[in-house]
Write a protein that holds these residues in place. Structure first.
Motif, PDB file in Angstrom:
ATOM      1  N   GLN A 115       0.810  -1.217   0.000  1.00  0.00           N
ATOM      2  CA  GLN A 115       0.000   0.000   0.000  1.00  0.00           C
ATOM      3  C   GLN A 115       0.847   1.272   0.000  1.00  0.00           C
ATOM      4  OE1 GLN A 115      -3.166   0.113   2.865  1.00  0.00           O
ATOM      5  NE2 GLN A 115      -3.599  -2.074   2.691  1.00  0.00           N
ATOM      6  N   TYR A 116       2.100   1.128   0.384  1.00  0.00           N
ATOM      7  CA  TYR A 116       2.969   2.296   0.482  1.00  0.00           C
ATOM      8  C   TYR A 116       4.337   1.984  -0.113  1.00  0.00           C
ATOM      9  CZ  TYR A 116      -0.605   3.524   3.903  1.00  0.00           C
ATOM     10  OH  TYR A 116      -1.809   3.782   4.510  1.00  0.00           O
ATOM     11  N   ILE A 117       5.012   3.065  -0.518  1.00  0.00           N
ATOM     12  CA  ILE A 117       6.401   2.962  -0.960  1.00  0.00           C
ATOM     13  C   ILE A 117       7.198   4.006  -0.189  1.00  0.00           C
ATOM     14  CG2 ILE A 117       6.031   4.545  -2.910  1.00  0.00           C
ATOM     15  CD1 ILE A 117       8.144   2.959  -4.468  1.00  0.00           C
ATOM     16  N   GLU A 118       8.363   3.612   0.300  1.00  0.00           N
ATOM     17  CA  GLU A 118       9.200   4.512   1.074  1.00  0.00           C
ATOM     18  C   GLU A 118      10.435   4.894   0.268  1.00  0.00           C
ATOM     19  OE1 GLU A 118       7.930   2.832   5.508  1.00  0.00           O
ATOM     20  OE2 GLU A 118       9.959   2.431   4.730  1.00  0.00           O
ATOM     21  N   PHE A 119      10.738   6.177   0.277  1.00  0.00           N
ATOM     22  CA  PHE A 119      11.882   6.695  -0.476  1.00  0.00           C
ATOM     23  C   PHE A 119      12.935   7.252   0.478  1.00  0.00           C
ATOM     24  CE2 PHE A 119       8.611   7.445  -3.892  1.00  0.00           C
ATOM     25  CZ  PHE A 119       9.143   6.536  -4.796  1.00  0.00           C
ATOM     26  N   ALA A 120      14.189   6.892   0.234  1.00  0.00           N
ATOM     27  CA  ALA A 120      15.310   7.563   0.890  1.00  0.00           C
ATOM     28  C   ALA A 120      15.581   8.811   0.066  1.00  0.00           C
ATOM     29  CB  ALA A 120      16.525   6.645   0.928  1.00  0.00           C
ATOM     30  N   ILE A 173      16.699  10.715   5.687  1.00  0.00           N
ATOM     31  CA  ILE A 173      15.367  11.266   5.424  1.00  0.00           C
ATOM     32  C   ILE A 173      14.570  10.265   4.595  1.00  0.00           C
ATOM     33  CG2 ILE A 173      14.062  13.152   4.369  1.00  0.00           C
ATOM     34  CD1 ILE A 173      16.465  14.960   4.837  1.00  0.00           C
ATOM     35  N   VAL A 174      13.516   9.725   5.193  1.00  0.00           N
ATOM     36  CA  VAL A 174      12.671   8.737   4.517  1.00  0.00           C
ATOM     37  C   VAL A 174      11.231   9.234   4.512  1.00  0.00           C
ATOM     38  CG1 VAL A 174      11.778   6.368   4.548  1.00  0.00           C
ATOM     39  CG2 VAL A 174      14.176   6.811   5.151  1.00  0.00           C
ATOM     40  N   PHE A 175      10.624   9.269   3.327  1.00  0.00           N
ATOM     41  CA  PHE A 175       9.219   9.641   3.174  1.00  0.00           C
ATOM     42  C   PHE A 175       8.420   8.413   2.734  1.00  0.00           C
ATOM     43  CE2 PHE A 175       9.695  14.477   2.111  1.00  0.00           C
ATOM     44  CZ  PHE A 175      10.238  14.682   3.364  1.00  0.00           C
ATOM     45  N   ARG A 176       7.220   8.285   3.297  1.00  0.00           N
ATOM     46  CA  ARG A 176       6.313   7.196   2.896  1.00  0.00           C
ATOM     47  C   ARG A 176       5.206   7.773   2.028  1.00  0.00           C
ATOM     48  NH1 ARG A 176       3.824   2.891   7.132  1.00  0.00           N
ATOM     49  NH2 ARG A 176       6.012   2.216   6.999  1.00  0.00           N
ATOM     50  N   LEU A 177       5.021   7.196   0.829  1.00  0.00           N
ATOM     51  CA  LEU A 177       4.029   7.683  -0.133  1.00  0.00           C
ATOM     52  C   LEU A 177       2.920   6.662  -0.330  1.00  0.00           C
ATOM     53  CD1 LEU A 177       6.690   9.327  -0.760  1.00  0.00           C
ATOM     54  CD2 LEU A 177       5.824   9.549  -3.084  1.00  0.00           C
ATOM     55  N   SER A 178       1.727   7.156  -0.578  1.00  0.00           N
ATOM     56  CA  SER A 178       0.568   6.302  -0.842  1.00  0.00           C
ATOM     57  C   SER A 178       0.621   5.776  -2.275  1.00  0.00           C
ATOM     58  CB  SER A 178      -0.723   7.098  -0.633  1.00  0.00           C
ATOM     59  OG  SER A 178      -1.828   6.428  -1.207  1.00  0.00           O
ATOM     60  N   VAL A 179       0.621   4.458  -2.421  1.00  0.00           N
ATOM     61  CA  VAL A 179       0.651   3.848  -3.750  1.00  0.00           C
ATOM     62  C   VAL A 179      -0.644   4.149  -4.506  1.00  0.00           C
ATOM     63  CG1 VAL A 179       0.669   1.642  -4.985  1.00  0.00           C
ATOM     64  CG2 VAL A 179       2.313   2.061  -3.137  1.00  0.00           C
ATOM     65  N   LYS A 180      -1.764   4.144  -3.782  1.00  0.00           N
ATOM     66  CA  LYS A 180      -3.049   4.430  -4.435  1.00  0.00           C
ATOM     67  C   LYS A 180      -3.066   5.845  -5.003  1.00  0.00           C
ATOM     68  CE  LYS A 180      -8.069   4.497  -3.813  1.00  0.00           C
ATOM     69  NZ  LYS A 180      -8.198   5.756  -4.565  1.00  0.00           N
ATOM     70  N   HIS A 181      -2.550   6.809  -4.235  1.00  0.00           N
ATOM     71  CA  HIS A 181      -2.526   8.183  -4.733  1.00  0.00           C
ATOM     72  C   HIS A 181      -1.607   8.301  -5.938  1.00  0.00           C
ATOM     73  CE1 HIS A 181      -3.380  12.479  -4.126  1.00  0.00           C
ATOM     74  NE2 HIS A 181      -2.158  12.683  -4.608  1.00  0.00           N
ATOM     75  N   MET A 182      -0.517   7.580  -5.931  1.00  0.00           N
ATOM     76  CA  MET A 182       0.386   7.587  -7.085  1.00  0.00           C
ATOM     77  C   MET A 182      -0.325   7.033  -8.319  1.00  0.00           C
ATOM     78  SD  MET A 182       3.937   6.389  -5.228  1.00  0.00           S
ATOM     79  CE  MET A 182       4.831   6.130  -6.775  1.00  0.00           C
ATOM     80  N   GLN A 183      -1.088   5.967  -8.126  1.00  0.00           N
ATOM     81  CA  GLN A 183      -1.850   5.388  -9.241  1.00  0.00           C
ATOM     82  C   GLN A 183      -2.879   6.385  -9.763  1.00  0.00           C
ATOM     83  OE1 GLN A 183      -3.436   1.878  -7.366  1.00  0.00           O
ATOM     84  NE2 GLN A 183      -1.633   0.620  -7.844  1.00  0.00           N
ATOM     85  N   ASP A 184      -3.552   7.086  -8.849  1.00  0.00           N
ATOM     86  CA  ASP A 184      -4.557   8.083  -9.249  1.00  0.00           C
ATOM     87  C   ASP A 184      -3.925   9.224 -10.052  1.00  0.00           C
ATOM     88  OD1 ASP A 184      -6.451   6.593  -7.919  1.00  0.00           O
ATOM     89  OD2 ASP A 184      -6.466   7.853  -6.121  1.00  0.00           O
ATOM     90  N   GLU A 185      -2.653   9.520  -9.779  1.00  0.00           N
ATOM     91  CA  GLU A 185      -1.938  10.583 -10.495  1.00  0.00           C
ATOM     92  C   GLU A 185      -1.338  10.087 -11.806  1.00  0.00           C
ATOM     93  OE1 GLU A 185      -1.837  13.664  -9.899  1.00  0.00           O
ATOM     94  OE2 GLU A 185      -1.897  14.117  -7.764  1.00  0.00           O
TER      95      GLU A 185
END
Length: 410
Positions: free
Chosen positions: A323-328, A383-395
């Protein structure tokens, strides 16, 4: 005249004709929305974008050839600064707009200049302003800048702020009509005659009339645009409203000069303005979305050398549930920037802090900017951010490559 309306598709001719006609009222129309759109013809080499733009520009010239400046190295920043304060109605044409090939600092200079021209904020310079004895190095000269600008490129400008300030016209070799084009090019003087008639008619229009007309068109277009493209930026509607005023000017000239009925053609051209503004690519893609799309492509392209390729487990990881992807963020930016430099791709963010801050300001996309409980955090300084995979798909952002989840190209 009928041949002129057929040299390309209605979606090209409509916005082009309307924009050039509106230039005669540029200074008056500015006060309707405190801005006047830039024209951005875009298309592959040989699609006719420069020739067509120059042809329409003949409405502002008699026997002289329209002036076309290069956005590249052959034009200095000073020459462009001089050109943008030369007129408040005669368009400046900037050709060869290729950010990837520009010298360092040139793209930023052009972006700043074009935004100033849209806003009508003017150009300032320091130094001795005249040759008098009273002149001083402390002098600051401010010149209002209202020159309409067309900047021609093979690819659409990537910055969202510029797209919202521009009327983008897409050219294609497939829509150019050779027979009509050759016939029109054989008698370009008719564009000069058309321009004279438009100017005479424009001189009869008061400031109040121009502003009122633009605002009435905006009011009429709002429900149409918002139904066709929910969430559309207000500037895009205002840009179209200004084009409609330009088309009104064209219509008034045609009715005065010709007995022939042009109602059908004008209706089609007005519809083409709406279709062009609400069609595919009309809604500008945010910079962070463009960056993520580029990075996703990078992660999935096995031909990219390992030293600049984004890797699962190093620059990013998916959570176990997918459900999420984390980026360094630091590591991600450095690889993204290095890869873009090697491949002549545009970097949407010039510095790492601006890159990190841009994502921090997207709360719907970035659900966690601390990730203190994430194993991927590794240290307090990472610095790590967690992003919503669903929101990425919607974009519309493609999935990043993941062997663990079977996503992307493996």
């Amino acid at each position: 005249l009928r041949l002129m309306l057929k040299i390309n598709s209605r979606k090209v001719i409509g916005p082009m004709l309307a924009w050039f006609a509106a230039c005669f009222l540029r200074r008056l129309l500015h006060d309707a929305f405190k801005g006047f759109p830039l024209l951005h013809p875009v298309g592959q080499a040989g699609s006719g974008k420069t020739q067509t733009t120059t042809l329409f520009a003949r409405m502002f010239y008699n026997e002289a050839e329209p002036v076309v400046m290069s956005a590249g190295i052959s034009s200095t920043n000073f020459s462009i600064k001089c050109a943008v304060v030369a007129s408040s109605s005669i368009p400046l044409i900037l050709d060869e707009y290729k950010p990837a090939e520009m010298q360092p600092g040139r793209h930023g200079f052009l972006m700043t200049t074009l935004r100033q021209l849209y806003n009508g904020t003017g150009v300032s310079s320091g130094g001795v302003s005249d040759g008098s004895a009273a002149g001083s190095y402390k002098d600051v000269t401010y010149i209002p800048a209202f020159t309409p600008v067309a900047y021609i490129a093979e690819a659409m400008e990537g910055q969202t702020a510029m797209c919202e300030r521009s009327v983008v016209v897409n050219f294609s070799k497939a829509t150019t009509r050779a027979e009509e084009w050759e016939a029109v090019m054989a008698q370009p003087e008719y564009f000069s005659k058309m321009g004279r008639s438009l100017l005479e008619k424009a001189l009869d229009i008061s400031h109040e009339q121009a502003v009122k007309s633009a605002r009435e068109h905006e009011k009429a277009l709002k429900p149409i645009f918002r139904e066709l493209l929910p969430g559309i930026e207000g500037r895009l509607i205002q840009n179209a409203a200004i084009l409609m005023v330009g088309m009104d000017l064209v219509e008034s000239v045609l009715k005065e000069k010709f007995d022939t009925d042009f109602d059908d053609e004008l209706t089609e051209l007005r519809q083409a303005i709406v279709e062009n503004a609400t069609g595919p690519g009309a809604k500008a893609t945010p910079e962070y979305v463009s960056a993520l799309i580029a990075m996703s492509i990078n992660s999935n392209d096995s031909s990219i050398e390992e030293s600049v390729r984004l890797r699962e487990g190093y620059e990013y990881v998916y959570t176990e549930d997918g459900q999420y992807i984390e980026f360094a963020m630091r590591e991600l930016y450095m690889r993204y920037r290095t890869w873009a430099a090697k491949t002549s791709n545009t970097v949407n963010y010039a510095t790492m802090p601006s890159f990190i801050e841009a994502f921090r300001n997207q709360p719907e996309l970035v659900v966690d900017t601390e990730c203190t409980a994430s194993p991927f955090k590794q240290s307090q300084t990472r610095i790590v951010f967690r992003l919503s995979v669903k929101h990425m798909q919607d974009e519309g952002i493609p999935p990043f490559r993941s062997k663990l989840l079977g996503l992307g190209t493996n």
